[in-house]
Design a protein around this motif. Structure first.
Motif, PDB file in Angstrom:
ATOM      1  N   TYR A   1       3.361   1.713  -1.750  1.00 51.47           N
ATOM      2  CA  TYR A   1       3.764   2.271  -3.099  1.00 51.47           C
ATOM      3  C   TYR A   1       2.787   3.475  -3.563  1.00 51.47           C
ATOM      4  O   TYR A   1       3.589   4.266  -4.624  1.00 51.47           O
ATOM      5  CB  TYR A   1       3.822   0.930  -4.059  1.00 51.47           C
ATOM      6  CG  TYR A   1       4.264   1.209  -5.372  1.00 51.47           C
ATOM      7  CD1 TYR A   1       5.619   1.258  -5.616  1.00 51.47           C
ATOM      8  CD2 TYR A   1       3.293   1.181  -6.495  1.00 51.47           C
ATOM      9  CE1 TYR A   1       6.100   1.273  -6.578  1.00 51.47           C
ATOM     10  CE2 TYR A   1       4.151   1.330  -7.862  1.00 51.47           C
ATOM     11  CZ  TYR A   1       5.506   1.495  -7.846  1.00 51.47           C
ATOM     12  OH  TYR A   1       6.204   1.578  -9.021  1.00 51.47           O
ATOM     13  N   ALA A   2       1.919   3.563  -3.123  1.00 53.30           N
ATOM     14  CA  ALA A   2       0.914   4.595  -3.670  1.00 53.30           C
ATOM     15  C   ALA A   2       1.693   6.068  -3.337  1.00 53.30           C
ATOM     16  O   ALA A   2       1.693   7.045  -4.029  1.00 53.30           O
ATOM     17  CB  ALA A   2      -0.295   4.886  -2.884  1.00 53.30           C
ATOM     18  N   GLU A   3       2.617   6.123  -1.972  1.00 54.92           N
ATOM     19  CA  GLU A   3       3.406   7.158  -1.883  1.00 54.92           C
ATOM     20  C   GLU A   3       4.420   7.607  -2.883  1.00 54.92           C
ATOM     21  O   GLU A   3       4.383   8.832  -3.349  1.00 54.92           O
ATOM     22  CB  GLU A   3       3.960   7.249  -0.490  1.00 54.92           C
ATOM     23  CG  GLU A   3       3.066   7.230   0.513  1.00 54.92           C
ATOM     24  CD  GLU A   3       3.612   6.573   1.877  1.00 54.92           C
ATOM     25  OE1 GLU A   3       4.662   7.110   2.187  1.00 54.92           O
ATOM     26  OE2 GLU A   3       2.813   5.981   2.493  1.00 54.92           O
TER      27      GLU A   3
ATOM     28  N   VAL B   1       4.259   6.628  -6.317  1.00 55.46           N
ATOM     29  CA  VAL B   1       3.267   6.934  -7.243  1.00 55.46           C
ATOM     30  C   VAL B   1       3.024   8.540  -7.341  1.00 55.46           C
ATOM     31  O   VAL B   1       3.087   9.124  -8.210  1.00 55.46           O
ATOM     32  CB  VAL B   1       2.091   5.867  -7.577  1.00 55.46           C
ATOM     33  CG1 VAL B   1       1.112   6.557  -8.578  1.00 55.46           C
ATOM     34  CG2 VAL B   1       2.470   4.627  -7.730  1.00 55.46           C
ATOM     35  N   GLN B   2       2.409   8.605  -6.075  1.00 56.36           N
ATOM     36  CA  GLN B   2       2.015  10.214  -5.981  1.00 56.36           C
ATOM     37  C   GLN B   2       3.011  11.211  -6.174  1.00 56.36           C
ATOM     38  O   GLN B   2       3.072  12.268  -6.811  1.00 56.36           O
ATOM     39  CB  GLN B   2       1.610  10.420  -4.388  1.00 56.36           C
ATOM     40  CG  GLN B   2       1.310  11.775  -4.052  1.00 56.36           C
ATOM     41  CD  GLN B   2      -0.303  12.069  -4.811  1.00 56.36           C
ATOM     42  OE1 GLN B   2      -1.042  11.219  -4.698  1.00 56.36           O
ATOM     43  NE2 GLN B   2      -0.176  13.484  -4.983  1.00 56.36           N
TER      44      GLN B   2
ATOM     45  N   HIS C   1       0.660  -1.393  -0.014  1.00 55.88           N
ATOM     46  CA  HIS C   1      -0.015   0.017  -0.055  1.00 55.88           C
ATOM     47  C   HIS C   1       0.772   1.103  -0.021  1.00 55.88           C
ATOM     48  O   HIS C   1       0.536   2.338  -0.518  1.00 55.88           O
ATOM     49  CB  HIS C   1      -1.078  -0.001   1.243  1.00 55.88           C
ATOM     50  CG  HIS C   1      -0.201   0.026   2.427  1.00 55.88           C
ATOM     51  ND1 HIS C   1       0.363  -0.983   3.147  1.00 55.88           N
ATOM     52  CD2 HIS C   1      -0.024   1.057   3.263  1.00 55.88           C
ATOM     53  CE1 HIS C   1       0.788  -0.648   4.128  1.00 55.88           C
ATOM     54  NE2 HIS C   1       0.685   0.450   4.559  1.00 55.88           N
TER      55      HIS C   1
END
Lengths: 116, 177
Positions: free
Chosen positions: B18-20, B22-23, B16
């Motif tokens: 990994y969203a950071e 991506v952002q 989860h």
């Protein structure tokens, strides 16, 4: 930024002013989660297969050792030893598979009951 | 570095988070890809592929370079293979004409701020070969150093500098003709 670079920067900026769609991150994360799930499943199967192969190896080795000691393979004592080793190995494998498959849903369930 | 510890956590199973990452990088990666491929829908699809590929190969990231350099290398390679699959329309220019462009006239033109010149420049950039378009985007739009451009494209710094200089002259000729 040097002034002579400005013209390129201005042109490149004007080439596309569109930004990513609002749900871009969600889409990426969905694909990433799917990938992670698949990878975990593959890893689980790899470990299971390796475990099975090891078990067969240990079984064969035990048979060979028994044969060396008693001169026979299928004596009552030998079958008992092999059964014991196989039961131990299979139990370990089942525990491992159970842990891999149900850890996430159990954790999610526990988190639902008690978020803290 | 915070980014490296975040990567460690993702590798250890904190998917989860990994969203950071991506952002943090999505806009810049998209900005590069959209300028290379020229189509916004395709660029968005490719940007997704880049992040997925980066996630899949995250264990291979050895922190020899920064994560962003590593990510941009994936983005650059993805965009390049995409453009290789379709036939590019580029305008061939005589090398002798490019070499003849004087430094002073080039620099004078670069200082011009007329909208008309910018419009023409956009047209010229659009018909540049994708490798050259990628290079000027990284250098002038993303603001990368020549060293970083070299790492991303896996070329020497001297080569990048020569190419950038040549592209500037080429664009000048295209705008003026």
């Amino acid at each position: 930024m040097e002034k002579k670079k400005m013209i390129y920067q201005k042109a490149l900026r004007q080439m596309s002013e569109k930004s990513l769609s609002a749900d871009f991150q969600a889409q990426v994360m969905e694909r990433v989660r799917e990938k992670a799930r698949r990878r975990e499943l593959i890893e689980t199967w790899c470990i299971c297969i390796t475990g099975c192969l090891l078990l067969i190896g240990v079984g064969a080795l035990t048979l060979w050792a028994c044969h060396q000691v008693t001169g026979e393979i299928f004596t009552e004592q030998n079958i008992y030893t092999i059964k014991l080793i196989c039961t131990f190995g299979i139990t370990l494998l089942i525990l491992y598979i159970f842990d891999e498959l149900f850890r996430a849903p159990i954790l999610a369930f526990l988190k639902k009951i008690d978020p803290n | 570095m915070i980014e490296n510890s975040l990567i460690r956590q993702i590798i250890d199973g904190a998917t989860h988070r990994y969203a950071e990452l991506v952002q943090l990088h999505q806009s810049e990666v998209f900005a590069l890809i959209v300028r290379i491929v020229g189509n916004e829908a395709e660029a968005e699809e490719l940007t997704q592929d880049v992040f997925l590929k980066a996630y899949t190969n995250l264990r291979q990231f050895k922190a020899k370079s920064s994560f962003s350099t590593w990510l941009y290398r994936i983005a650059y390679n993805e965009a390049m293979s995409h453009t290789r699959r379709r036939k590019e329309v580029t305008i061939p220019l005589d090398e002798r004409r490019i070499a003849q462009v004087g430094e002073q006239e080039l620099e004078d033109w670069e200082l011009s701020e007329q909208e008309e010149e910018v419009e023409r420049l956009i047209g010229a950039i659009e018909v540049l070969p994708s490798q050259e378009r990628a290079l000027i985007t990284m250098f002038y739009y993303n603001g990368f150093t020549t060293e970083k451009c070299a790492e991303i494209t896996e070329q020497s710094v001297a080569n990048i500098k020569t190419k950038l200089h040549r592209i500037r002259k080429k664009l000048y000729l295209m705008v003026k003709s």
